[in-house]
Design an enzyme around this catalytic site. Sequence first.
Site, mmCIF file in Angstrom:
data_model
loop_
_atom_site.group_PDB
_atom_site.id
_atom_site.type_symbol
_atom_site.label_atom_id
_atom_site.label_comp_id
_atom_site.label_asym_id
_atom_site.label_seq_id
_atom_site.Cartn_x
_atom_site.Cartn_y
_atom_site.Cartn_z
ATOM 1 N N ASP A 158 0.853 -1.177 0.000
ATOM 2 C CA ASP A 158 0.000 0.000 0.000
ATOM 3 C C ASP A 158 0.897 1.238 0.000
ATOM 4 O O ASP A 158 2.065 1.181 0.405
ATOM 5 C CB ASP A 158 -0.901 -0.023 1.236
ATOM 6 C CG ASP A 158 -1.762 1.212 1.363
ATOM 7 O OD1 ASP A 158 -2.342 1.640 0.352
ATOM 8 O OD2 ASP A 158 -1.832 1.771 2.479
ATOM 9 N N ASP A 183 -0.133 5.002 1.027
ATOM 10 C CA ASP A 183 -0.322 5.938 2.133
ATOM 11 C C ASP A 183 -0.245 5.234 3.480
ATOM 12 O O ASP A 183 -1.030 4.336 3.769
ATOM 13 C CB ASP A 183 -1.676 6.651 2.003
ATOM 14 C CG ASP A 183 -1.821 7.380 0.677
ATOM 15 O OD1 ASP A 183 -0.868 8.062 0.283
ATOM 16 O OD2 ASP A 183 -2.877 7.243 0.028
ATOM 17 N N ASP A 213 -1.590 -0.735 6.099
ATOM 18 C CA ASP A 213 -1.840 -0.127 7.408
ATOM 19 C C ASP A 213 -3.320 0.077 7.668
ATOM 20 O O ASP A 213 -3.708 0.447 8.768
ATOM 21 C CB ASP A 213 -1.126 1.218 7.532
ATOM 22 C CG ASP A 213 -1.742 2.292 6.652
ATOM 23 O OD1 ASP A 213 -2.064 1.991 5.482
ATOM 24 O OD2 ASP A 213 -1.900 3.430 7.120
ATOM 25 N N ARG A 225 -11.938 6.969 -3.229
ATOM 26 C CA ARG A 225 -12.460 8.242 -2.716
ATOM 27 C C ARG A 225 -13.986 8.253 -2.589
ATOM 28 O O ARG A 225 -14.534 8.585 -1.531
ATOM 29 C CB ARG A 225 -11.992 9.371 -3.629
ATOM 30 C CG ARG A 225 -12.113 10.748 -3.036
ATOM 31 C CD ARG A 225 -11.665 11.776 -4.063
ATOM 32 N NE ARG A 225 -10.361 11.422 -4.629
ATOM 33 C CZ ARG A 225 -10.014 11.655 -5.887
ATOM 34 N NH1 ARG A 225 -10.853 12.246 -6.714
ATOM 35 N NH2 ARG A 225 -8.812 11.331 -6.318
ATOM 36 N N SER A 277 -5.386 5.536 -4.431
ATOM 37 C CA SER A 277 -5.178 6.930 -4.792
ATOM 38 C C SER A 277 -4.972 7.114 -6.294
ATOM 39 O O SER A 277 -4.215 6.368 -6.927
ATOM 40 C CB SER A 277 -3.959 7.477 -4.048
ATOM 41 O OG SER A 277 -3.650 8.789 -4.495
#
Length: 271
Positions: A16, A18, A199, A66, A141
């Site tokens: 991942d 971020d 995370d 998003r 993202s």
Amino acid sequence: MSDLGLPSQIRACLFDLDGVVTRTAVVHAAAWKETFDTFLRERDGAGYRPFDAAHDYDEYVDGLPRADGVRSFLASRGITLPEGSPDDPPEASTVQGLGNRKNDLVLRKIHEGGVEAYETTLDYIRRARAQGLSTAIVSSSKNCLDVLRAVDAVNLFDVRIDGVVATERGLPGKPKPDTFLAAARDLGVEPSEAAVFEDALAGMDAGRAGRFGHVVGVDRVGQADALRAHGADVVVPDLGELGVLGGPDASAAPDGFAAPGGAAGAAGGGR
């Protein structure tokens, strides 16, 4: 691969972005809070209940595409908005409009504050590649490539599955495993031969659903128990700590670690 802390069958690592590779999770959390607090204040007045950048972020938006994050959080407050269209202006009271407002804020915050990588993660990736493992970045993202360029990490990944690629291929985002599965396919490995590094709780769910060979939870915010519950085989506070136990067969774990034996470590796989 004991120095990497991975089972011997692992041939690829799926990371991942971020919160694992870059310190941008806090930027996303701040942008979500500003977006939702502005919306809720306009909708409910001065007595509105603010977006909780800890609980609400982790529970409803972290790791999700998003628009899914907008829908998820609004549903938690019993709010339904029109879907709108991807080109809605950021002031529009639609799912897509709120998503665009959040994206504008993220880009502004990144531009103003820059992007910082976790150097321990970059070092881990370099060591994995030096041992012949393939690597992929898997992110919801649509700004993933720009962020990787900002930290000079584009060349550390053989495959990139991000929000742009997912849209082009029609891949549903986390917590579904499709983006991770696509990365494994592009690398030419089976899910059982790939390790997922995440995370976010949604990322843990994706790793478990995809039946990956190893799922590593990176605990940046003190949610180790939740990461385990959502499917992590091992939890570490930082990838610089992974492997210090002498590999995934270590019988004991120091404070701050989750001993293996979670979803993939349980008898029969459990995922």
